[in-house]
Design a protein around this motif. Structure first.
Motif, short mmCIF file in Angstrom:
data_model
loop_
_atom_site.label_atom_id
_atom_site.label_comp_id
_atom_site.label_asym_id
_atom_site.label_seq_id
_atom_site.Cartn_x
_atom_site.Cartn_y
_atom_site.Cartn_z
N PRO A 104 0.95 -1.32 -0.01
CA PRO A 104 -0.05 -0.03 -0.25
C PRO A 104 1.15 1.04 -0.33
O PRO A 104 1.90 1.66 0.50
CB PRO A 104 -0.90 0.47 1.76
CG PRO A 104 -0.31 -1.91 2.28
CD PRO A 104 0.37 -2.52 1.26
N GLY A 105 0.52 2.56 -0.57
CA GLY A 105 1.13 3.71 -0.66
C GLY A 105 0.11 4.54 -1.83
O GLY A 105 -0.36 4.26 -2.82
N ASP A 106 -0.07 5.63 -0.88
CA ASP A 106 -1.37 6.46 -1.87
C ASP A 106 -0.53 8.16 -1.83
O ASP A 106 -0.33 8.88 -2.83
CB ASP A 106 -2.64 6.96 -0.98
CG ASP A 106 -3.57 6.02 -0.87
OD1 ASP A 106 -3.01 5.10 -1.66
OD2 ASP A 106 -4.02 6.32 0.43
N LEU A 107 0.35 8.33 -1.17
CA LEU A 107 1.29 9.97 -1.32
C LEU A 107 2.54 9.30 -0.71
O LEU A 107 2.91 7.95 -0.13
CB LEU A 107 1.08 10.49 -0.40
CG LEU A 107 -0.49 11.09 -0.65
CD1 LEU A 107 -0.67 12.15 0.59
CD2 LEU A 107 -0.47 11.86 -2.23
N LEU A 108 3.76 9.84 -2.20
CA LEU A 108 5.26 9.50 -1.56
C LEU A 108 6.06 11.19 -1.24
O LEU A 108 5.78 11.59 -1.93
CB LEU A 108 5.75 8.64 -2.77
CG LEU A 108 7.02 9.11 -2.45
CD1 LEU A 108 7.66 8.00 -1.47
CD2 LEU A 108 7.77 8.51 -3.81
N TYR A 109 6.38 10.94 -0.08
CA TYR A 109 7.03 12.58 -0.16
C TYR A 109 8.72 11.97 -0.43
O TYR A 109 9.16 10.92 0.76
CB TYR A 109 7.07 13.12 1.10
CG TYR A 109 5.83 13.64 1.51
CD1 TYR A 109 5.31 14.97 0.72
CD2 TYR A 109 4.85 13.30 1.52
CE1 TYR A 109 4.63 16.16 0.31
CE2 TYR A 109 2.98 13.61 0.87
CZ TYR A 109 3.55 14.99 0.47
OH TYR A 109 1.81 15.70 0.77
N HIS A 110 9.58 12.35 -1.38
CA HIS A 110 10.76 12.26 -1.39
C HIS A 110 11.85 12.96 -1.07
O HIS A 110 11.55 14.40 -1.62
CB HIS A 110 11.08 11.34 -2.93
CG HIS A 110 12.44 11.50 -3.33
ND1 HIS A 110 12.77 11.25 -4.69
CD2 HIS A 110 13.99 10.62 -2.40
CE1 HIS A 110 14.70 11.15 -4.80
NE2 HIS A 110 14.66 10.75 -3.49
N LEU A 111 12.48 13.63 -0.33
CA LEU A 111 13.11 14.29 0.54
C LEU A 111 14.66 14.01 0.64
O LEU A 111 15.20 13.43 0.66
CB LEU A 111 12.36 14.27 2.10
CG LEU A 111 11.32 14.44 2.11
CD1 LEU A 111 10.96 14.01 3.72
CD2 LEU A 111 10.32 15.63 1.34
N ARG A 112 15.44 15.25 -0.18
CA ARG A 112 17.22 15.65 0.15
C ARG A 112 16.92 16.64 0.23
O ARG A 112 16.96 17.17 0.09
CB ARG A 112 17.37 14.86 -2.03
CG ARG A 112 17.22 13.75 -2.41
CD ARG A 112 17.10 13.81 -3.70
NE ARG A 112 15.76 13.76 -4.18
CZ ARG A 112 15.87 13.73 -6.45
NH1 ARG A 112 16.47 13.47 -7.04
NH2 ARG A 112 14.63 14.12 -6.10
#
Ligand code: HEM
Length: 318
Positions: A104-112
């Motif tokens: 499952p997963g609806d939103l991904l925040y990819h932070l760098r």
């Protein structure tokens, strides 16, 4: 017709081309049921830019970027817009020996970022804003390991596209006019069997990856019916030439719990390219000659998202 300058702003991507950093965060959320949760999620998505600016200005000259991806299950609920042409859920791939699981997963925040405090501060403010509209699914802190190596001790990210090849490989173009400037993202969290890996001779490890360990030099491709390296299985070519993706993999670890992993993240203009790589890794080419990296790396998550252009997010408030 829209003037060229406005068109450029409409299709300006999120921070897809940001470089590999010292620290990264991978935050996966689901949006809770009900209209109030969807409305709250939409307004927080619309304020993404404000939240990023809040961190960036306080970070002085330290680097910080955030990308948000939205999954197929909630696309219409969260955005009220039709779906990007190729967006579909991550499909489980069952090879003879290994499985690429769908989770499952609806939103991904990819932070760098240059440092972890910026990532934690962003996540804290973000989750306060979402309140009870979302549920946390996974949150992984990635770090740079020496000279850009993964925890299998190979340098990871070398063959990534650069220059003009980077937007060509990662950004949707005129083929989907409503979503030009967006990017498909696939994530998978892998846990390594480091003890097993270390039992392999360096030469065997190099054959599995397709590059030398110390100085990162490419090894020749295996013949058609032979066991192929990871590098060769992930090289996708057809009559239009080679199809690249952008990988921003990061190591993560909790040594006290014996956990050592690679967080795979791939950005692509066409979702089928990443899907094809996964198929070749898990099913094998030819089957059942799967990618031997999987004998030492277990995929425990698998989710697909679309990272829309910046303006698409801002317009969600209208
Ligand atoms: C290449 C590691 C999973 C796609 C490489 C290389 C390493 C590596 C060390 C060679 C250096 C480089 O070009 O970056 C890993 C590890 C993984 C993983 C540790 C997880 C356990 C994946 C997955 C995909 C993928 C899931 C795609 C779905 C690629 C591609 C290349 C590559 C496209 C470049 C091939 C070329 O030379 O053109 N990977 N990888 N990798 N990997 Fe992976």
């Amino acid at each position: 017709p829209v003037p060229p300058s406005e068109r450029a702003i409409d299709t300006e991507p999120q921070y897809v081309d940001a470089p590999l950093t010292r620290a990264a965060g991978f935050l996966v959320l689901t949006i809770n049921d009900g209209d109030p949760a969807a409305a709250k999620a939409r307004s927080v998505l619309a304020s993404t830019e404000d939240l990023i600016k809040d961190i960036q200005i306080r970070a002085d000259r330290q680097f910080f970027t955030a990308n948000v991806g939205i999954g197929q299950r909630v696309w219409e609920r969260a955005t009220g817009k039709p779906q990007p042409a190729e967006l579909r859920p991550f499909k489980e791939i069952k090879g003879q020996t290994h499985t690429a699981v769908a989770t499952p997963g609806d939103l991904l925040y990819h932070l760098r970022a240059d440092s972890m405090d910026l990532i934690v501060e962003f996540e804290k403010l973000l989750l306060e804003a979402f309140g009870d509209a979302v549920t946390g699914v996974d949150d992984v802190a990635g770090f740079r390991y020496f000279d850009g190596r993964d925890l299998l001790e190979f340098i990871d990210g070398t063959a990534n596209p650069i220059g003009l090849s980077l937007p060509a490989a990662t950004l949707v173009g005129e083929e989907d006019p409503d979503y030009t400037g967006g990017s498909y993202v696939v994530i998978q969290k892998y846990l390594h069997n480091l003890a097993g890996w270390r039992e392999q001779k360096t030469e065997e490890q190099e054959n599995i990856i397709g590059r030398t360990k110390f100085d990162n030099v490419e090894l020749p491709d295996a013949g058609a019916d032979q066991q192929k390296s990871h590098k060769t299985l992930c090289t996708i070519t057809d009559e239009n030439g080679e199809h690249d993706i952008l990988r921003d993999n990061m190591p993560f670890a909790v040594p006290g719990r014996g956990e050592y992993g690679t967080y795979f993240i791939g950005y692509s203009r066409h979702l089928w390219v990443t899907e094809k790589m996964l198929e070749r890794m898990f099913i094998g080419d030819p089957p059942p000659l799967h990618d031997k990296i999987l004998d030492f790396s277990k995929a425990v998550t698998g989710v697909t998202f679309f990272v829309p252009a910046r303006q698409f997010l801002a317009d969600l408030d209208d």
